[in-house]
Design a protein around this motif. Sequence first.
Motif, mmCIF file in Angstrom:
data_model
loop_
_atom_site.group_PDB
_atom_site.id
_atom_site.type_symbol
_atom_site.label_atom_id
_atom_site.label_comp_id
_atom_site.label_asym_id
_atom_site.label_seq_id
_atom_site.Cartn_x
_atom_site.Cartn_y
_atom_site.Cartn_z
ATOM 1 N N VAL A 165 0.848 -1.190 0.000
ATOM 2 C CA VAL A 165 0.000 0.000 0.000
ATOM 3 C C VAL A 165 0.883 1.239 0.000
ATOM 4 N N LEU A 166 0.680 2.079 -0.990
ATOM 5 C CA LEU A 166 1.386 3.351 -1.087
ATOM 6 C C LEU A 166 0.515 4.412 -0.432
ATOM 7 N N THR A 167 1.052 5.119 0.567
ATOM 8 C CA THR A 167 0.270 6.086 1.327
ATOM 9 C C THR A 167 0.682 7.531 1.021
ATOM 10 N N LYS A 168 -0.167 8.450 1.474
ATOM 11 C CA LYS A 168 0.065 9.885 1.324
ATOM 12 C C LYS A 168 0.264 10.279 -0.142
ATOM 13 N N THR A 169 -0.528 9.684 -1.014
ATOM 14 C CA THR A 169 -0.348 9.924 -2.450
ATOM 15 C C THR A 169 -0.656 11.361 -2.858
ATOM 16 N N ASP A 170 -1.341 12.110 -1.997
ATOM 17 C CA ASP A 170 -1.597 13.522 -2.307
ATOM 18 C C ASP A 170 -0.308 14.340 -2.276
ATOM 19 N N LEU A 171 0.740 13.778 -1.696
ATOM 20 C CA LEU A 171 2.026 14.484 -1.604
ATOM 21 C C LEU A 171 3.022 14.024 -2.670
ATOM 22 N N ALA A 172 2.586 13.175 -3.584
ATOM 23 C CA ALA A 172 3.510 12.631 -4.593
ATOM 24 C C ALA A 172 4.153 13.736 -5.425
ATOM 25 N N ARG A 188 10.303 -5.838 -8.925
ATOM 26 C CA ARG A 188 11.614 -6.491 -8.963
ATOM 27 C C ARG A 188 11.803 -7.415 -7.767
ATOM 28 N N VAL A 189 11.339 -6.994 -6.591
ATOM 29 C CA VAL A 189 11.529 -7.815 -5.389
ATOM 30 C C VAL A 189 10.339 -8.717 -5.098
ATOM 31 N N ASN A 190 9.179 -8.407 -5.713
ATOM 32 C CA ASN A 190 7.970 -9.187 -5.437
ATOM 33 C C ASN A 190 7.087 -9.217 -6.683
ATOM 34 N N PRO A 191 7.472 -9.990 -7.692
ATOM 35 C CA PRO A 191 6.739 -10.012 -8.956
ATOM 36 C C PRO A 191 5.265 -10.370 -8.790
ATOM 37 N N GLY A 192 4.413 -9.548 -9.382
ATOM 38 C CA GLY A 192 2.981 -9.833 -9.383
ATOM 39 C C GLY A 192 2.200 -9.277 -8.223
ATOM 40 N N VAL A 193 2.861 -8.700 -7.222
ATOM 41 C CA VAL A 193 2.129 -8.175 -6.068
ATOM 42 C C VAL A 193 1.350 -6.921 -6.467
ATOM 43 N N GLU A 194 0.164 -6.771 -5.894
ATOM 44 C CA GLU A 194 -0.654 -5.591 -6.167
ATOM 45 C C GLU A 194 -0.162 -4.414 -5.335
ATOM 46 N N VAL A 195 -0.158 -3.229 -5.934
ATOM 47 C CA VAL A 195 0.159 -1.992 -5.221
ATOM 48 C C VAL A 195 -1.107 -1.140 -5.178
ATOM 49 N N LEU A 196 -1.582 -0.880 -3.986
ATOM 50 C CA LEU A 196 -2.799 -0.097 -3.788
ATOM 51 C C LEU A 196 -2.438 1.321 -3.382
ATOM 52 N N ARG A 197 -2.967 2.313 -4.081
ATOM 53 C CA ARG A 197 -2.736 3.717 -3.747
ATOM 54 C C ARG A 197 -3.742 4.177 -2.691
ATOM 55 N N SER A 198 -3.274 5.002 -1.747
ATOM 56 C CA SER A 198 -4.173 5.473 -0.705
ATOM 57 C C SER A 198 -3.793 6.860 -0.207
ATOM 58 N N ALA A 200 -5.131 8.714 3.405
ATOM 59 C CA ALA A 200 -6.048 8.729 4.544
ATOM 60 C C ALA A 200 -6.732 10.081 4.690
ATOM 61 N N ARG A 201 -6.047 11.150 4.332
ATOM 62 C CA ARG A 201 -6.619 12.491 4.496
ATOM 63 C C ARG A 201 -7.852 12.683 3.633
ATOM 64 N N THR A 202 -7.815 12.182 2.401
ATOM 65 C CA THR A 202 -8.946 12.354 1.486
ATOM 66 C C THR A 202 -9.857 11.136 1.435
ATOM 67 N N GLY A 203 -9.393 10.018 1.985
ATOM 68 C CA GLY A 203 -10.199 8.799 1.969
ATOM 69 C C GLY A 203 -9.937 7.897 0.779
ATOM 70 N N VAL A 204 -9.056 8.310 -0.118
ATOM 71 C CA VAL A 204 -8.735 7.486 -1.289
ATOM 72 C C VAL A 204 -8.121 6.158 -0.841
ATOM 73 N N GLY A 205 -8.648 5.072 -1.362
ATOM 74 C CA GLY A 205 -8.086 3.749 -1.082
ATOM 75 C C GLY A 205 -8.601 3.073 0.176
ATOM 76 N N VAL A 206 -9.337 3.800 1.015
ATOM 77 C CA VAL A 206 -9.822 3.214 2.267
ATOM 78 C C VAL A 206 -10.780 2.062 1.992
ATOM 79 N N ASP A 207 -11.784 2.312 1.164
ATOM 80 C CA ASP A 207 -12.754 1.262 0.855
ATOM 81 C C ASP A 207 -12.101 0.107 0.101
ATOM 82 N N ALA A 208 -11.199 0.442 -0.817
ATOM 83 C CA ALA A 208 -10.530 -0.603 -1.594
ATOM 84 C C ALA A 208 -9.711 -1.515 -0.689
ATOM 85 N N LEU A 209 -9.017 -0.929 0.282
ATOM 86 C CA LEU A 209 -8.214 -1.726 1.199
ATOM 87 C C LEU A 209 -9.095 -2.631 2.046
#
Length: 245
Positions: A165-172, A188-198, A200-209
Amino acid sequence: MCDSMDEVTRAVLARNDGLAAGLREELARRAVSVVNLLSSPGSGKTELLGRVLARAVERGLPVAALTADLATENDADRLARSGAPVKQLLTDGLCHLEARQLRGHVEGWLPEGTSLLFVENVGNLVCPASYDLGESLRIVLMAVTEGEDKPLKYPTAFGSAHLVVLTKTDLAGPAGFDEAAFDAHVQRVNPGVEVLRSCARTGVGVDALLERVLAVRDGAPVHRPPLAPRPHTHAHEDAEAGLVP
């Protein structure tokens, strides 16, 4: 001396793995799924977890949380605002959780009927990565402010994640975070793993997680990373999965 220390480390980890396997089986009989959350300090893990717990409570889902720190009950106080049952676990200086600690705190505390237990591990991407807690799902979180090369610096943590889970994406943007490079490093270190963007301040990714976690609780298949602890299986099950000759 080095050989002796390596032997001690292997013995400690082997004992922990045995306890974790027993705890996993015990919790499975009680229909409890454990989510182990790993990250560095300051990743936004507590804030995001608080949002997820609050959403679960709103939906009437039977969730609870254990939060681990070296000192203070600050995180437990923050998480308790969600309305979910929360317990603080103080490690007395230990930089990670072990299966024996989790068992000791779950026994006699976990509310009857709980089907989903979130464990907020100590803020550290080194030691916690080596210890199986009997979890159903291991999630590694990282904030965009930490730099896109972090998966390469901590390959054991990211390589053992069922979900990243990638957090604080509003600061990217302000942080100059290179998302494409980050994704490449994770794969590269974990082929095929899902990366979820989130965020918390705006609520993005909360429901998906929350949905990802509930799916695993309900029996959905889990990504199998190269370094993750996996539940004990019988030899024929391993053979079917292609894990043994």
